[in-house]
Design an enzyme around this catalytic site. Sequence first.
Site, PDB file in Angstrom:
ATOM      1  N   HIS A   1       0.816  -1.226   0.000  1.00 43.25           N
ATOM      2  CA  HIS A   1       0.000   0.000   0.000  1.00 43.25           C
ATOM      3  C   HIS A   1       0.853   1.281   0.000  1.00 43.25           C
ATOM      4  CE1 HIS A   1      -3.698  -2.147   0.337  1.00 43.25           C
ATOM      5  NE2 HIS A   1      -3.470  -2.596   1.563  1.00 43.25           N
ATOM      6  N   ALA A   2       2.128   1.176   0.314  1.00 39.28           N
ATOM      7  CA  ALA A   2       2.966   2.365   0.393  1.00 39.28           C
ATOM      8  C   ALA A   2       3.232   2.905  -1.012  1.00 39.28           C
ATOM      9  CB  ALA A   2       4.279   2.043   1.104  1.00 39.28           C
TER      10      ALA A   2
END
Length: 440
Positions: A208-209
């Site tokens: 998700h980063a």
Amino acid sequence: MSSFNIVQSSVSDEISHNNIIVNQLNDLTIETKTSVDNEISSANTNIEPTKQSNDITTDNSITNEVKDENLSNNVVIYWHPDCYEHNIPDHPEQPDRMTSILNKLRLKYIDNYFREASLADNSHLLLFHNRSMVDKFNRISDYVEEAKIQKKYAMKMIDSDTVVMWKTRSAALRAAGAVISALDDIYSPTNTNKIKRAFCCVRPPGHHAERLRSMGFCFVNNIGIGAKYAQSKYNVGRIAIVDFDVHHGNGSEDGALEDESIFFGSTHEKDNYPGTGADPTPNIGDKVLNPKHRRIVNRYLQRGPYSRVQFKEKWKQIIDEMILFKPELIFISAGFDAHDDDPLSSTELIEEDFEWATRIVIDASYQLNPINPVPIISSLEGGYDLKALANSVAIHVDVMNDYIPDSIVNIDCNDSTTSTNNNDNEVKALIKHMEDIGLK
């Protein structure tokens, strides 16, 4: 000095992923008594992967297994004790996730399967993330680490899901470092003990980063960093990232979106966090309206039992598109939270679905190059029911270690589509190494 309160959200079956931890978590520093501080700081520092938390339910059917020292050693498992120590109270992304997995794996695999991860540094992070994002993460980490030195205990929020404590930075750098270690063991011309497949048993997760921000339990994008490291260090060309986590890997897609050397494919539950990854079905394959959708391939899973049927269909679509892309290296974002027992999803996959998904990635690696199969690095993402997670990872690693396609004998090794890029990459890496040490 303010008092520290974590107010847990009311949890229902339909609760959104980004509100499961807290409704409110204030940025503050808590002064604690020495005994309490010592208890917190040592909570997980001495956990060994063979010691089981009393809270973890194991599968009793495997308690009588005996390690087989004659196992084929086709996979290496990367881990590091620092990855235990990122610990946010009442958070689903907990240290026991790693404990449950490693306890299960160590029932079968002997010590030479396991290698400790290296420590990534800012130069590695900056291969994928921009400077302001890395600076922000380091600034927050410096603050909470300094608070610890001052005998205080601090947490700082990046968002309501993504909270930094004094051991977060070292855990995140080891998680990214595991992928870097695997790449070095695959490609380094000075390494005489080369590998072809790896599983990185690390946390925090990474997919998700995004390039510009941490989010969704993820501080840095472990696989995104790894992909850029492989290209910059070892001259790897085309790279595929395939993701069967129940949540869309928005960060990995963000890194691939404008980079034509990266393929990204994801199956994920429709309407689950983070709400990205639109599925263009029925305009797929030869019918795509946007040519980019042959390289960025998103496929929805619906909630409920039909998700198993959908997964087989849609994961196969992703792998077929990946084969057409002809990658020289394959990453798997291995999240196991699409499992029927997982609290953060409404899909109903079982362990055998992850086994099948892993097999067809390996099939593809041989189809792309029967003589020198494309290397595969898998890195842990989600999975929050401890028993389901441990069992699913175990079967995933078993396939990574044991599986060679039966049909390999029928593949035409003279087929003009067969890639020889893996050998080319080793030659390129050797030339670069010679240049680095002044021999060329």
